[in-house]
Scaffold this motif. Structure first.
Motif: not given
Length: 282
Positions: A5-6, A11-12, A14-25, A200-202
């Motif tokens: 969720x947002x 929270x990720x 704030x905790x310093x846990x990297x966020x993994x984002x990917x495109x999909x179609x 968060x900045x991706x």
């Protein structure tokens, strides 16, 4: 893994846990993203080139994006789903922007939408957020604008240009964006901006100081046949084996090597004999 969720993305950060984002179609790639544990799936307007064969992101339509986004929605449960608002679908007015964003939520099941640039896009972002739809901003190299101006280059190599990117990022944050994409921005510039950004900045070609990273599906897997940006890393090279597999199939069909009896369905001999007689008597 819990549904993203947002709040969980914040929270990720704030905790310093990297966020993994990917495109999909599409549905199959969405299922793979789900199984791989991706945090955010973006149905990017990059689909214009990677899936639909356009020369840039500009021609892709809202209806095309909605079709692709709905297919991805059916393939994921856990990742946050973000839909890219295509060029021409939000710039004209707040009313247009809100109406387009609502379609992405109602028709495609998006959790949020993404739009590009600062400037007038800040007001559009604010309007969409005020309408109750979360917005992800996008600064630095913005492909929709780059396609029109022809300036596909990193943004922020000078202090003045980097500060302009920073001002756009701050404006989008203040407009209510829950996250930002930084594209093709020098790592030093990203690192300098991060302490002043609360969301968060991706990053994509923006260095390791960002809170997460995003790559395009076809780039990551080595499928896309066009040129690759400097920031692309191929985690696999699937285009060649995919081509080889299809070529092997073509060769076997032409040589009558496929299909073999094991690839078909049986029929009792007496039924086959009776069928031949029926056909002969017809």
């Amino acid at each position: 893994m819990e549904r993203r969720t947002i709040s969980s993305l914040a929270a990720q950060k704030a905790a310093g846990e990297p966020i993994a984002m990917i495109t999909a179609y599409d549905h199959p790639s969405a299922q793979i993203a789900e199984a791989a544990g991706v945090d955010v799936v973006l149905v990017g307007d990059s689909a214009a080139m990677t899936v639909l064969g356009y020369d840039s992101t500009v021609p892709v339509t809202v209806d095309e994006m909605l079709m692709l986004t709905a297919a991805v929605r059916r393939g994921i449960r856990t990742p946050l789903l973000v839909g890219d608002l295509p060029f021409g679908s939000y710039e004209a007015s707040d009313v247009q922007a809100v109406a387009t964003a609502q379609r992405f939520v109602k028709e495609a099941g998006c959790d949020a939408v993404k739009l590009e640039r600062g400037g007038t896009s800040v007001q559009r972002a604010r309007a969409i957020v005020d309408a109750g739809i979360p917005v992800m901003g996008h600064v630095g190299l913005t492909p929709q604008t780059a396609a029109i101006t022809g300036t596909y280059r990193a943004r922020g190599r000078s202090a003045d240009e980097a500060f302009a990117v920073f001002e756009s990022a701050l404006a989008l944050q203040e407009a209510g964006c829950f996250a930002l994409v930084f594209e093709a921005i020098p790592a030093a510039a990203t690192a300098a901006m991060m302490p002043r950004l609360d969301v968060p900045v991706i990053g994509i070609g923006a260095g390791n100081a960002a809170n997460g990273q995003v790559l395009v599906w076809h780039d990551l897997l080595g499928i896309y046949g066009g040129p690759s940006a400097r920031f692309v890393k191929h985690y696999a090279e699937l285009r060649r084996p995919m081509t080889d597999a299809v070529a092997a199939y073509v060769a076997e069909v032409r040589e009558h090597a496929y299909p073999l009896p094991m690839h078909g369905y049986g029929m009792p001999d007496d039924e086959a004999s009776r069928l031949r007689a029926m056909i002969a008597d017809r």
